[in-house]
Design an enzyme around this catalytic site. Structure first.
Site, PDB file in Angstrom:
ATOM      1  N   HIS A 125      44.486  41.999  42.028  1.00 49.85           N
ATOM      2  CA  HIS A 125      42.827  42.457  42.616  1.00 49.85           C
ATOM      3  C   HIS A 125      42.763  43.587  43.822  1.00 49.85           C
ATOM      4  CE1 HIS A 125      40.993  39.754  39.570  1.00 49.85           C
ATOM      5  NE2 HIS A 125      41.331  38.905  40.446  1.00 49.85           N
ATOM      6  N   ASP A 162      46.641  37.660  33.033  1.00 54.14           N
ATOM      7  CA  ASP A 162      45.999  36.896  33.902  1.00 54.14           C
ATOM      8  C   ASP A 162      44.366  36.747  33.500  1.00 54.14           C
ATOM      9  OD1 ASP A 162      45.798  35.633  37.220  1.00 54.14           O
ATOM     10  OD2 ASP A 162      43.946  36.437  36.427  1.00 54.14           O
ATOM     11  N   HIS A 164      41.708  37.024  34.894  1.00 53.25           N
ATOM     12  CA  HIS A 164      40.836  38.034  35.616  1.00 53.25           C
ATOM     13  C   HIS A 164      41.574  39.346  35.378  1.00 53.25           C
ATOM     14  CE1 HIS A 164      40.174  34.237  37.549  1.00 53.25           C
ATOM     15  NE2 HIS A 164      38.922  34.274  37.511  1.00 53.25           N
ATOM     16  N   ASP A 246      45.914  31.293  34.836  1.00 55.07           N
ATOM     17  CA  ASP A 246      44.522  30.851  34.673  1.00 55.07           C
ATOM     18  C   ASP A 246      43.724  30.887  33.469  1.00 55.07           C
ATOM     19  OD1 ASP A 246      44.550  33.619  35.024  1.00 55.07           O
ATOM     20  OD2 ASP A 246      43.434  33.248  37.010  1.00 55.07           O
TER      21      ASP A 246
END
Length: 309
Positions: A125, A162, A164, A246
């Protein structure tokens, strides 16, 4: 030729405060996996600290220097609502990025078939001048640019599974046609980026957003129908993986339904593709994963596929 592990005890010292999902216990879970009989004999190497020059290839130098100066002598310093620094953070954030550079060095030197960086905090991120979503420096992007600047590679690809979207990696890659970024991720979900129409300067960005409660079928179709063919067309000289676990069905921060078998499957697919395209050269770095069992199972499955290469 085998799988190298890059890690360091300093990564435990990054204290994110009570109740924070990205806690040192995550790395403890990964170390327990590494101590299983099937992985115990893998060579472990100490993750070195990245230097300012390495970090500044993808981050604004002023940002890098400001972050390092912000590490507190006591207590916490908040970089964004989710991202904190503590007195032990300096070594962790530098070694998390430095691990990917060292892994790239080792794999490109032929010292191993592939490598896994068991480090924290995660990085995908982090944007050129902003910390976000638990991430301070973009570990995988730092490694990608290290491969190009130091080893003379031209075309580097990152696959991010991931849950996200890796907005930071996308931001760093989007304007360079010789960098390729592909992502499967839940949408809608933090950080709100990763739409399918975000394509980069030369269709070098490929986003496959998955609706909440998607699972094995949707994930594998996205990989087989879109990401793997796009990688074939791109012809990378090195494949990097942002390995977040995740998207596991147990994870509390999202609502995808991937299983342990899905993580082994996708890793085998990527390893097989790398064998055909770039001499098997793969470097993987840990991203998310916030349920202890899901993280352990996903990480073990990922390692099982890497070590079978």
């Amino acid at each position: 030729m085998t799988t190298l592990i890059f890690t360091h005890h300093d990564c435990f010292a990054h204290d994110t405060g009570p109740g924070h999902p990205e806690a040192p216990e995550r790395l403890a879970v990964v170390w327990e996996v590494l101590d299983r009989p099937e992985f115990r004999d893998l060579e472990r190497r100490s993750a070195p600290e990245a230097d300012v020059e390495q970090l500044s290839r993808v981050h604004d130098r002023q940002y890098v220097e400001a972050v390092l100066a912000a590490v507190p002598d006591e207590g916490y310093r908040r970089l964004d609502p989710d991202t904190l620094l503590s007195p032990g953070s300096r070594g962790a954030i530098l070694r998390a990025a430095g691990s990917v550079c060292a892994a790239v060095d080792a794999v490109l030197a032929g010292e191993a078939t592939n490598a896994f960086c068991a480090v924290r905090p995660c990085g995908h991120h982090a944007e050129p001048a902003r910390a976000m979503g638990f991430c301070v420096f973009n570990n995988i992007a730092v490694g990608a640019e290290h491969a190009r600047r130091i080893h003379g590679l031209t075309r580097v690809a990152v696959v991010d599974f991931d849950v996200h979207h890796g907005n930071g990696t996308q931001a760093m890659f989007a304007d360079d046609p010789n960098l390729f970024f592909a992502s499967t991720h839940q949408s809608p979900l933090y950080p709100g980026t990763g739409n399918s129409w975000e394509r980069g300067v030369d269709n070098n960005i490929l986003n496959l957003p998955l609706e909440p409660y998607s699972g094995t079928i949707e994930f594998r179709q996205a990989m087989e129908r879109a990401i793997l063919p796009a990688l074939e067309a791109f012809q990378p000289e090195l494949l990097l993986i942002s390995a977040g676990f995740d998207a596991h069905k147990r994870d509390p921060l999202a609502q995808l339904g991937l299983t342990t078998e899905d993580f082994e499957w996708v890793t085998r697919k990527l390893v097989d593709l790398a064998d055909r395209l770039c001499g098997g050269r793969v470097v993987s770095a840990l991203e998310g994963g916030y349920d202890a069992t899901g993280l352990a199972e996903g990480c073990a499955a990922h390692l099982r596929a890497l070590t079978a290469a």
